[in-house]
Design a protein around this motif. Structure first.
Motif, PDB file in Angstrom:
ATOM      1  N   LYS A 205      -7.010  -8.901  -5.435  1.00  0.00           N
ATOM      2  CA  LYS A 205      -8.376  -9.405  -5.563  1.00  0.00           C
ATOM      3  C   LYS A 205      -8.684 -10.420  -4.467  1.00  0.00           C
ATOM      4  CE  LYS A 205     -11.379 -11.866  -8.848  1.00  0.00           C
ATOM      5  NZ  LYS A 205     -11.441 -12.466 -10.208  1.00  0.00           N
ATOM      6  N   GLU A 206      -7.747 -11.358  -4.248  1.00  0.00           N
ATOM      7  CA  GLU A 206      -7.957 -12.386  -3.224  1.00  0.00           C
ATOM      8  C   GLU A 206      -7.878 -11.802  -1.820  1.00  0.00           C
ATOM      9  OE1 GLU A 206      -5.840 -16.540  -1.678  1.00  0.00           O
ATOM     10  OE2 GLU A 206      -5.334 -15.709  -3.644  1.00  0.00           O
ATOM     11  N   ARG A 207      -6.908 -10.902  -1.618  1.00  0.00           N
ATOM     12  CA  ARG A 207      -6.693 -10.320  -0.288  1.00  0.00           C
ATOM     13  C   ARG A 207      -7.886  -9.505   0.179  1.00  0.00           C
ATOM     14  NH1 ARG A 207      -1.645  -6.267   1.244  1.00  0.00           N
ATOM     15  NH2 ARG A 207      -2.102  -6.047   3.468  1.00  0.00           N
ATOM     16  N   THR A 208      -8.585  -8.835  -0.763  1.00  0.00           N
ATOM     17  CA  THR A 208      -9.694  -7.948  -0.405  1.00  0.00           C
ATOM     18  C   THR A 208     -11.060  -8.518  -0.769  1.00  0.00           C
ATOM     19  OG1 THR A 208      -9.612  -6.774  -2.524  1.00  0.00           O
ATOM     20  CG2 THR A 208      -8.179  -5.962  -0.750  1.00  0.00           C
ATOM     21  N   GLN A 209     -11.080  -9.813  -1.081  1.00  0.00           N
ATOM     22  CA  GLN A 209     -12.342 -10.450  -1.499  1.00  0.00           C
ATOM     23  C   GLN A 209     -12.998  -9.684  -2.650  1.00  0.00           C
ATOM     24  OE1 GLN A 209     -12.000  -9.959   2.233  1.00  0.00           O
ATOM     25  NE2 GLN A 209     -10.764 -11.777   1.859  1.00  0.00           N
ATOM     26  N   GLY A 210     -12.166  -9.270  -3.610  1.00  0.00           N
ATOM     27  CA  GLY A 210     -12.671  -8.627  -4.806  1.00  0.00           C
ATOM     28  C   GLY A 210     -12.965  -7.151  -4.684  1.00  0.00           C
ATOM     29  N   LYS A 211     -12.697  -6.539  -3.523  1.00  0.00           N
ATOM     30  CA  LYS A 211     -13.006  -5.123  -3.326  1.00  0.00           C
ATOM     31  C   LYS A 211     -11.973  -4.212  -3.992  1.00  0.00           C
ATOM     32  CE  LYS A 211     -15.395  -5.923   1.061  1.00  0.00           C
ATOM     33  NZ  LYS A 211     -15.388  -5.651   2.528  1.00  0.00           N
ATOM     34  N   THR A 212     -10.737  -4.697  -4.123  1.00  0.00           N
ATOM     35  CA  THR A 212      -9.685  -3.897  -4.739  1.00  0.00           C
ATOM     36  C   THR A 212      -9.174  -4.611  -5.974  1.00  0.00           C
ATOM     37  OG1 THR A 212      -9.000  -2.960  -2.610  1.00  0.00           O
ATOM     38  CG2 THR A 212      -7.412  -2.854  -4.413  1.00  0.00           C
ATOM     39  N   LEU A 213      -9.368  -3.997  -7.112  1.00  0.00           N
ATOM     40  CA  LEU A 213      -8.916  -4.567  -8.381  1.00  0.00           C
ATOM     41  C   LEU A 213      -7.936  -3.578  -9.013  1.00  0.00           C
ATOM     42  CD1 LEU A 213     -12.344  -5.877  -9.737  1.00  0.00           C
ATOM     43  CD2 LEU A 213     -10.579  -7.177  -8.511  1.00  0.00           C
ATOM     44  N   THR A 214      -6.665  -3.776  -8.706  1.00  0.00           N
ATOM     45  CA  THR A 214      -5.648  -2.853  -9.198  1.00  0.00           C
ATOM     46  C   THR A 214      -4.396  -3.633  -9.543  1.00  0.00           C
ATOM     47  OG1 THR A 214      -4.512  -0.757  -8.739  1.00  0.00           O
ATOM     48  CG2 THR A 214      -4.683  -2.341  -6.917  1.00  0.00           C
ATOM     49  N   THR A 215      -3.355  -2.946  -9.935  1.00  0.00           N
ATOM     50  CA  THR A 215      -2.098  -3.578 -10.310  1.00  0.00           C
ATOM     51  C   THR A 215      -0.942  -2.841  -9.652  1.00  0.00           C
ATOM     52  OG1 THR A 215      -1.801  -2.173 -12.257  1.00  0.00           O
ATOM     53  CG2 THR A 215      -3.042  -4.246 -12.551  1.00  0.00           C
ATOM     54  N   TRP A 216       0.242  -3.430  -9.750  1.00  0.00           N
ATOM     55  CA  TRP A 216       1.439  -2.805  -9.190  1.00  0.00           C
ATOM     56  C   TRP A 216       1.762  -1.507  -9.925  1.00  0.00           C
ATOM     57  CZ3 TRP A 216       6.512  -2.238 -11.320  1.00  0.00           C
ATOM     58  CH2 TRP A 216       7.484  -1.809 -10.393  1.00  0.00           C
ATOM     59  N   SER A 217       1.716  -1.536 -11.247  1.00  0.00           N
ATOM     60  CA  SER A 217       2.084  -0.333 -12.002  1.00  0.00           C
ATOM     61  C   SER A 217       1.098   0.804 -11.743  1.00  0.00           C
ATOM     62  CB  SER A 217       2.172  -0.634 -13.501  1.00  0.00           C
ATOM     63  OG  SER A 217       0.925  -1.015 -14.027  1.00  0.00           O
ATOM     64  N   ARG A 218      -0.194   0.476 -11.504  1.00  0.00           N
ATOM     65  CA  ARG A 218      -1.171   1.504 -11.161  1.00  0.00           C
ATOM     66  C   ARG A 218      -0.797   2.154  -9.825  1.00  0.00           C
ATOM     67  NH1 ARG A 218      -3.971   5.009 -13.468  1.00  0.00           N
ATOM     68  NH2 ARG A 218      -2.709   6.239 -12.050  1.00  0.00           N
ATOM     69  N   GLY A 219      -0.357   1.356  -8.866  1.00  0.00           N
ATOM     70  CA  GLY A 219       0.069   1.894  -7.584  1.00  0.00           C
ATOM     71  C   GLY A 219       1.290   2.779  -7.708  1.00  0.00           C
ATOM     72  N   ILE A 220       2.242   2.364  -8.553  1.00  0.00           N
ATOM     73  CA  ILE A 220       3.432   3.183  -8.776  1.00  0.00           C
ATOM     74  C   ILE A 220       3.052   4.508  -9.422  1.00  0.00           C
ATOM     75  CG2 ILE A 220       5.610   3.322 -10.041  1.00  0.00           C
ATOM     76  CD1 ILE A 220       5.636   1.427  -7.609  1.00  0.00           C
ATOM     77  N   ALA A 221       2.155   4.456 -10.402  1.00  0.00           N
ATOM     78  CA  ALA A 221       1.712   5.685 -11.071  1.00  0.00           C
ATOM     79  C   ALA A 221       1.068   6.638 -10.076  1.00  0.00           C
ATOM     80  CB  ALA A 221       0.737   5.340 -12.192  1.00  0.00           C
TER      81      ALA A 221
END
Length: 244
Positions: A205-221
């Motif tokens: 959220k901070e890195r993308t100024q709120g443009k990407t709202l995801t989690t680590w487990s979502r990325g793994i999935a």
């Protein structure tokens, strides 16, 4: 804390480099450090291919998924698992040479240990590094380009050079979610994923100024919802590695 631990904990992957080639002294120091990594039974089942030719670097950048920093870094090294040299050594004594899954694992681990030594050595010299696993996406073409013999395969590449960026540190899993005491602790692992998901959600959220709202487990999935580089088994078998 000491200087070595501080260096290790400052690690970040660098993907933008200044156009400064490495000196021969830097290369020698990095390779010598790689050679001092632990190796199973002193077999040293790996080889390093340092790429100087600009056209070869450009082609490798393309094969790795159009990662421009492969061509732009000060030095690009391909770390290879190498049983070919062991086969040659054994042949000098007229002995048969058997390979199996274990020997493939040994060679792959040897290459990885050597690479991490190289990475730490490079960072101690003020350089930055980035591992490039993408070369396995076109492993056969990379092998042909580098003229790799049978029983040799490219495990990954490594960009090394003078950093031209200062990326933030990416949070890692909480220690109590991956450090187990005496036996595997399932509940601690599950809780670790929960905490890490919250941490990474805020990081993205901070890195993308709120443009990407995801989690680590979502990325793994997303990453593992289908086989990753499913061609590697047939590729390795074609190169003489026996998965048995």
């Amino acid at each position: 804390m000491n200087a070595v631990i501080e260096l290790l904990q400052r690690h970040r992957s660098i993907r933008k480099f200044k156009p400064v080639p490495l000196t021969s002294q830097q290369i020698e120091a990095i390779v010598s450090s790689a050679q001092m990594a632990s190796t199973s039974s002193n077999v040293q089942a790996y080889s390093l291919i340092a790429i100087r030719d600009a056209a070869t670097r450009s082609r490798l950048a393309e094969l790795a998924g159009n990662q421009a920093y492969v061509a732009d870094c000060g030095l690009f090294i391909v770390f290879c698992a190498d049983l070919h040299r062991l086969e040659e050594a054994a042949s000098r004594h007229e002995e048969s040479f058997h390979t199996n899954t274990e020997s493939l694992l040994v060679a792959t681990v040897d290459a990885a240990l050597a690479a991490q030594n190289a990475a730490v050595a490079a960072e101690s010299l003020g350089l930055g590094i980035c591992y490039i696993g993408g070369i396995r996406s076109e492993a056969e073409k990379v092998s042909s380009l580098l003229k790799l013999p049978k029983l040799v395969y490219p495990v990954f590449g490594m960009c090394i050079g003078t950093p031209d960026q200062q990326p933030s540190h990416r949070p890692r899993l909480p220690q109590d979610g991956l450090l187990h005491w005496d036996a595997y602790e399932e509940e601690a692992m599950q809780a670790g994923i929960d905490r890490y998901d919250r941490t990474m959600h805020e990081y993205y959220k901070e890195r993308t100024q709120g443009k990407t709202l995801t989690t680590w487990s979502r990325g793994i999935a997303d990453k593992y919802k289908k086989p990753v580089r499913a061609h590697m088994k047939s590729f390795l078998e074609a190169r003489g590695f026996k998965l048995e």
